[in-house]
Structures are given as structure tokens and as C-alpha cells.
Design a protein around this motif. Structure first.
Motif, PDB file in Angstrom:
ATOM      1  N   ASP A 264      66.001 -26.819  54.459  1.00 21.94           N
ATOM      2  CA  ASP A 264      64.986 -25.810  54.426  1.00 21.94           C
ATOM      3  C   ASP A 264      64.568 -25.345  53.133  1.00 21.94           C
ATOM      4  O   ASP A 264      65.728 -25.029  52.376  1.00 21.94           O
ATOM      5  CB  ASP A 264      65.466 -24.459  55.448  1.00 21.94           C
ATOM      6  N   ILE A 265      63.554 -25.373  52.523  1.00 20.11           N
ATOM      7  CA  ILE A 265      63.097 -25.221  51.319  1.00 20.11           C
ATOM      8  C   ILE A 265      62.097 -24.342  51.142  1.00 20.11           C
ATOM      9  O   ILE A 265      61.229 -24.048  51.945  1.00 20.11           O
ATOM     10  CB  ILE A 265      62.722 -26.541  50.322  1.00 20.11           C
ATOM     11  N   GLU A 294      55.105 -25.107  68.306  1.00 18.34           N
ATOM     12  CA  GLU A 294      55.726 -23.783  68.215  1.00 18.34           C
ATOM     13  C   GLU A 294      56.131 -23.717  67.018  1.00 18.34           C
ATOM     14  O   GLU A 294      56.890 -22.580  66.577  1.00 18.34           O
ATOM     15  CB  GLU A 294      56.973 -23.785  69.394  1.00 18.34           C
ATOM     16  N   ALA A 295      56.192 -24.418  66.011  1.00 21.99           N
ATOM     17  CA  ALA A 295      56.669 -24.182  64.544  1.00 21.99           C
ATOM     18  C   ALA A 295      55.536 -24.973  63.674  1.00 21.99           C
ATOM     19  O   ALA A 295      55.025 -26.059  64.051  1.00 21.99           O
ATOM     20  CB  ALA A 295      57.934 -24.690  64.354  1.00 21.99           C
ATOM     21  N   ALA A 296      55.220 -24.443  62.398  1.00 22.84           N
ATOM     22  CA  ALA A 296      54.663 -25.211  61.502  1.00 22.84           C
ATOM     23  C   ALA A 296      55.170 -25.085  60.119  1.00 22.84           C
ATOM     24  O   ALA A 296      55.893 -24.292  59.884  1.00 22.84           O
ATOM     25  CB  ALA A 296      53.147 -24.541  61.554  1.00 22.84           C
ATOM     26  N   GLY A 297      54.729 -26.214  59.316  1.00 25.69           N
ATOM     27  CA  GLY A 297      55.173 -26.198  57.847  1.00 25.69           C
ATOM     28  C   GLY A 297      54.705 -27.371  57.209  1.00 25.69           C
ATOM     29  O   GLY A 297      53.785 -27.926  57.502  1.00 25.69           O
ATOM     30  N   HIS A 298      55.564 -27.666  55.999  1.00 29.16           N
ATOM     31  CA  HIS A 298      55.116 -28.850  55.205  1.00 29.16           C
ATOM     32  C   HIS A 298      56.365 -29.451  55.103  1.00 29.16           C
ATOM     33  O   HIS A 298      57.480 -28.866  54.511  1.00 29.16           O
ATOM     34  CB  HIS A 298      54.505 -28.395  53.786  1.00 29.16           C
ATOM     35  N   GLU A 314      59.384 -26.894  54.198  1.00 30.33           N
ATOM     36  CA  GLU A 314      58.936 -25.608  53.821  1.00 30.33           C
ATOM     37  C   GLU A 314      58.336 -25.048  55.231  1.00 30.33           C
ATOM     38  O   GLU A 314      57.066 -25.336  55.457  1.00 30.33           O
ATOM     39  CB  GLU A 314      57.944 -25.846  52.879  1.00 30.33           C
ATOM     40  N   THR A 315      58.966 -23.979  55.699  1.00 30.54           N
ATOM     41  CA  THR A 315      58.744 -23.447  57.022  1.00 30.54           C
ATOM     42  C   THR A 315      57.207 -22.633  56.917  1.00 30.54           C
ATOM     43  O   THR A 315      57.552 -21.623  56.061  1.00 30.54           O
ATOM     44  CB  THR A 315      59.794 -22.859  57.794  1.00 30.54           C
ATOM     45  N   HIS A 316      56.264 -22.758  57.635  1.00 30.27           N
ATOM     46  CA  HIS A 316      55.103 -21.669  57.403  1.00 30.27           C
ATOM     47  C   HIS A 316      55.177 -20.771  58.733  1.00 30.27           C
ATOM     48  O   HIS A 316      54.835 -19.635  58.523  1.00 30.27           O
ATOM     49  CB  HIS A 316      53.748 -22.307  57.291  1.00 30.27           C
ATOM     50  N   MET A 321      60.651 -14.876  69.184  1.00 32.94           N
ATOM     51  CA  MET A 321      60.665 -14.631  70.439  1.00 32.94           C
ATOM     52  C   MET A 321      59.546 -15.169  71.283  1.00 32.94           C
ATOM     53  O   MET A 321      58.476 -14.771  71.417  1.00 32.94           O
ATOM     54  CB  MET A 321      60.855 -13.184  70.943  1.00 32.94           C
ATOM     55  N   LYS A 322      59.749 -16.472  71.765  1.00 32.96           N
ATOM     56  CA  LYS A 322      58.723 -17.209  72.445  1.00 32.96           C
ATOM     57  C   LYS A 322      58.100 -16.522  73.709  1.00 32.96           C
ATOM     58  O   LYS A 322      56.945 -16.608  74.125  1.00 32.96           O
ATOM     59  CB  LYS A 322      59.045 -18.691  72.734  1.00 32.96           C
ATOM     60  N   LYS A 323      58.859 -15.973  74.336  1.00 34.79           N
ATOM     61  CA  LYS A 323      58.946 -15.283  75.544  1.00 34.79           C
ATOM     62  C   LYS A 323      57.606 -14.089  75.467  1.00 34.79           C
ATOM     63  O   LYS A 323      56.893 -14.079  76.421  1.00 34.79           O
ATOM     64  CB  LYS A 323      59.924 -14.914  76.253  1.00 34.79           C
ATOM     65  N   ILE A 324      57.534 -13.461  74.460  1.00 38.98           N
ATOM     66  CA  ILE A 324      56.609 -12.650  74.379  1.00 38.98           C
ATOM     67  C   ILE A 324      55.517 -12.859  73.146  1.00 38.98           C
ATOM     68  O   ILE A 324      54.710 -12.151  72.629  1.00 38.98           O
ATOM     69  CB  ILE A 324      57.099 -11.214  73.951  1.00 38.98           C
ATOM     70  N   GLY A 325      55.627 -14.249  72.857  1.00 36.46           N
ATOM     71  CA  GLY A 325      54.507 -14.752  71.700  1.00 36.46           C
ATOM     72  C   GLY A 325      54.665 -14.011  70.412  1.00 36.46           C
ATOM     73  O   GLY A 325      53.682 -13.949  69.594  1.00 36.46           O
ATOM     74  N   TRP A 326      55.870 -13.735  69.916  1.00 36.82           N
ATOM     75  CA  TRP A 326      56.223 -13.396  68.781  1.00 36.82           C
ATOM     76  C   TRP A 326      56.372 -14.566  67.711  1.00 36.82           C
ATOM     77  O   TRP A 326      57.783 -15.161  67.833  1.00 36.82           O
ATOM     78  CB  TRP A 326      57.280 -12.454  68.735  1.00 36.82           C
ATOM     79  N   TYR A 327      55.645 -14.906  66.822  1.00 40.54           N
ATOM     80  CA  TYR A 327      55.820 -15.815  65.706  1.00 40.54           C
ATOM     81  C   TYR A 327      55.525 -15.440  64.381  1.00 40.54           C
ATOM     82  O   TYR A 327      54.864 -14.427  64.322  1.00 40.54           O
ATOM     83  CB  TYR A 327      54.715 -16.773  66.076  1.00 40.54           C
ATOM     84  N   LEU A 328      56.432 -15.868  63.468  1.00 36.25           N
ATOM     85  CA  LEU A 328      56.496 -15.180  62.279  1.00 36.25           C
ATOM     86  C   LEU A 328      55.878 -16.011  61.190  1.00 36.25           C
ATOM     87  O   LEU A 328      56.149 -17.303  61.001  1.00 36.25           O
ATOM     88  CB  LEU A 328      57.964 -14.838  61.882  1.00 36.25           C
ATOM     89  N   ASN A 329      54.879 -15.662  60.353  1.00 35.19           N
ATOM     90  CA  ASN A 329      54.174 -16.350  59.349  1.00 35.19           C
ATOM     91  C   ASN A 329      55.017 -16.156  57.931  1.00 35.19           C
ATOM     92  O   ASN A 329      55.144 -14.787  57.620  1.00 35.19           O
ATOM     93  CB  ASN A 329      52.827 -15.888  59.147  1.00 35.19           C
ATOM     94  N   LEU A 330      55.647 -17.003  57.575  1.00 32.00           N
ATOM     95  CA  LEU A 330      56.579 -16.872  56.253  1.00 32.00           C
ATOM     96  C   LEU A 330      55.794 -16.942  55.009  1.00 32.00           C
ATOM     97  O   LEU A 330      56.651 -16.763  53.982  1.00 32.00           O
ATOM     98  CB  LEU A 330      57.770 -17.951  56.518  1.00 32.00           C
ATOM     99  N   GLN A 331      54.667 -17.306  55.149  1.00 29.68           N
ATOM    100  CA  GLN A 331      53.977 -17.660  53.731  1.00 29.68           C
ATOM    101  C   GLN A 331      53.590 -16.334  53.175  1.00 29.68           C
ATOM    102  O   GLN A 331      53.130 -16.431  51.974  1.00 29.68           O
ATOM    103  CB  GLN A 331      52.557 -18.483  53.924  1.00 29.68           C
TER     104      GLN A 331
END
Length: 354
Positions: A264-265, A294-298, A314-316, A321-331
């Protein structure tokens, strides 16, 4: 951002013949029970390692909430995955063994024996004086259970945490260290010895003369997922008295066995420039962002001096919490700053319980 950040081992890729059966076995016996993503799709970007053709596959990235890296459990669906043409020995070129961390190696050893797992040999001490042993999964992958004091959260279980390193076969330790020490930051030598070692004799080829070096980081990891991924180690092994074989000779990435070691970088461009300056060009580059549903990155790949595949991600976007649609944008975050522990713990809400 001007430099690279390596937060730890994100996952070890494991090619299997039955992704669901493997996921069940790994969550039951290794605690790899939280699926970060699961996707059935075409692997279209790995053409240098898949015979020049896109290949369909089913993959699950599973993590252990005690901490450590994950497993990318990977199964071809468009072809029958192939095993090696020979039985790999310790020191053959590639990822020989995944290291799994344990709070109490003796207790894990006793648990695995009670369960009737394929434990190889007896409990032994490594050259550093720490207890260790090996276990083989139903797909012939060998895992080493090692002591660790690096934990995200400690559960009341004798199951190990996630992977915290690997034993990698190389032809030349100093040449290999231009990658593992200089770029990946494993700059501290815990031991470096040559001989025949009692702690390795249970593994094929471990009863022969070997050179080995155990490497760790001198500095703590930084970055969003560093508290979860934790500290890691790399052990490089050279077969002293024989010519080693390439474990993936004439096979595809994704075939049976350990297909890659992934970090992970953050700071992919800085990492690219450093790798190129030291002779490790990117052989695969997803260019900007790939989407795993469910995930995205480079992601990118390089080869170590003996052809072992090292992946960088490089995680974007990551599901919290997938059950409630909580996705985090790391950029949009400070790349050095760890995610709050409550966010990382929330990933455990997707845990699969048998």
C-alpha cells in the motif's frame, strides 16, 4: 506530494483453484474473515503475465481485523489454473512462503494440531531465538507462523493475524537488497547466516545449505492504513549448492501459488522515478484509477532482480461500511496521516462469520 510513502504490505496474492473454498478455509483457520472487495471480471491490464490476452477471474481481498496484510484470493474462471511443473524447494525463485504473525506461536501451533491441519514438523526456534513453525494449506501453499508485537487489535483467539512478510528465493542477496532495502525500506538486518537450519528442515529444501537474511524497517510505517497493516519483514533465501528454478517459469500470473507481494503506497510518481533510477521499471501500470467494484485505486508492478512480482497500490476509494454505503475517498486526505481507528475498525462490520 514530493515523495513516496509505503504504508506496509497490503496483501499477498494467492492463486487457487476454488476461490470460495479458499476464502472459507482462510477465514476459519487464519482469521481472514473481512472481504474488502469481491469481484468477478476480466483482468485486462496484466497482459505481460497472462499470455498477452485478457483473462477472466474471480477475486476476493480478505483481511484480518487483528491486523496485518490481506490475502488477494484469485481464481481463473476462463482457464484451468496451472500448478508448477516441479515441487518448489526453499530457495527457488519467487515467493516461497507467506509469514503470518501470532501473539503466541506455541498456542497457535497447539490449535492447528488440534484441528488436524497439515503442520510441517515440530515447533522450532529461528536464528533470533523466536519460536516458529510451518503449515500447509489444502492448495499446497506453505505459511510460516512467526512472533509479532505489532497489532491493530488483539482478539481472544489463538488464530494468527494477517500476513506480515514473506520468504523469497533469490540468487544474490545484495543485488536483491537494491529493491527490498533501498526502495521498500527494509534497512535493518535482524540476522544474516549461512548453513543448515533446524527451523527450516520441515520445508522441502530446508535441510540443505542456505544463505538467509531477515530484514525489517527501522522506522514506523506512515499512511492511511498503517495502523491496520502494521510492521512487516522480508526474509531472502539463497540455495547455496544448487541452481534454483523459477517457481512461475512458463506459467501465468494468477496460476496456483503466491502470485505477488503487494504494498500500500502513496506518491506513485515519486515511486516510479525512484524505481526507474535503480533499474526497476514498471512492467504494468493501470494509469490513474482502476475500479474493483467496491474499491478503486492506481496499481503498478515491478519485478525483483529474479522476476518475483511486486505490486504497488495507491488506494483512492475503499469501503468502510458497505452495508450503509460508506465509502472513503482517500485522495483528499493528508497521505501521511493514519485513518482514525474507529474507521478502520468499522471495516470489520463486513466480517463473514461461519
Amino acid at each position: 506530494m514530493s515523495g513516496k510513502i509505503i504504508s506496509g504490505i497490503q496483501q499477498i496474492g494467492i492463486g487457487v483453484s476454488d476461490v470460495q473454498a479458499a476464502f472459507k478455509w482462510y477465514r476459519k483457520n487464519f482469521g481472514m474473515s473481512v472481504p474488502v472487495f469481491e469481484e468477478a471480471a476480466e483482468a485486462a491490464l496484466m497482459l505481460p503475465y497472462t499470455g498477452g490476452e485478457p483473462r477472466s477471474r474471480h477475486a476476493i481481498l480478505a483481511i484480518n481485523m487483528q491486523g496485518g496484510g490481506g490475502f488477494e484470493i484469485w481464481q481463473y474462471t476462463s482457464r484451468k489454473p496451472e500448478g508448477p511443473k516441479f515441487e518448489p524447494q526453499l530457495g527457488d525463485l519467487g515467493i516461497n512462503i507467506a509469514k503470518m504473525k501470532s501473539k503466541n506461536v506455541e498456542a497457535t501451533y497447539e490449535l492447528f494440531n488440534r484441528r488436524g491441519l497439515n503442520v510441517l514438523g515440530d515447533l522450532q526456534n529461528d536464528p533470533y531465538g523466536k519460536p516458529t513453525f510451518f503449515v500447509k494449506d489444502p492448495w499446497d501453499n506453505i505459511f510460516q507462523i512467526v512472533t509479532s508485537n505489532s497489532w491493530f487489535q488483539q482478539r481472544k483467539t489463538d488464530l494468527p493475524g494477517g500476513p506480515n512478510g514473506a520468504i523469497i528465493g533469490v540468487t544474490d542477496i545484495e543485488k536483491a537488497r537494491t529493491l527490498y532495502s533501498d526502495i521498500l525500506g527494509y534497512d535493518t538486518v535482524i540476522y544474516e547466516e549461512e548453513g543448515v537450519f533446524d527451523d527450516l528442515k520441515a520445508v522441502l529444501g530446508g535441510d540443505k545449505k542456505l544463505k538467509r537474511i531477515l530484514l525489517r524497517h527501522s522506522k514506523p510505517m506512515e499512511g492511511a492504513f498503517s495502523p491496520l497493516l502494521g510492521a512487516s519483514e522480508i526474509e531472502l533465501v539463497v540455495a547455496s549448492n544448487r541452481k534454483p528454478k523459477k517457481i512461475y517459469e512458463n506459467r501465468f500470473w494468477g496460476d496456483l501459488g503466491y502470485i505477488h507481494l503487494c504494498y500500500d503506497i502513496n506518491g506513485m510518481q515519486a515511486l516510479k522515478e525512484e524505481c526507474e533510477a535503480k533499474g526497476f521499471n514498471f512492467t504494468v501500470d493501470s494509469a490513474n484509477s482502476f475500479d474493483m467494484g467496491e474499491a478503486a485505486g492506481h496499481f503498478t508492478y515491478i519485478e525483483d532482480p529474479d522476476g518475483t512480482l511486486i505490486e504497488f497500490v495507491e488506494t483512492h476509494k475503499v469501503p468502510i461500511m458497505k452495508k450503509i454505503g460508506w465509502y472513503l475517498n482517500l485522495q483528499k486526505r493528508d497521505p501521511k496521516k493514519p485513518l482514525p481507528r474507529f474507521m478502520l475498525k468499522a471495516m470489520g462490520m463486513s466480517e463473514v462469520k461461519d
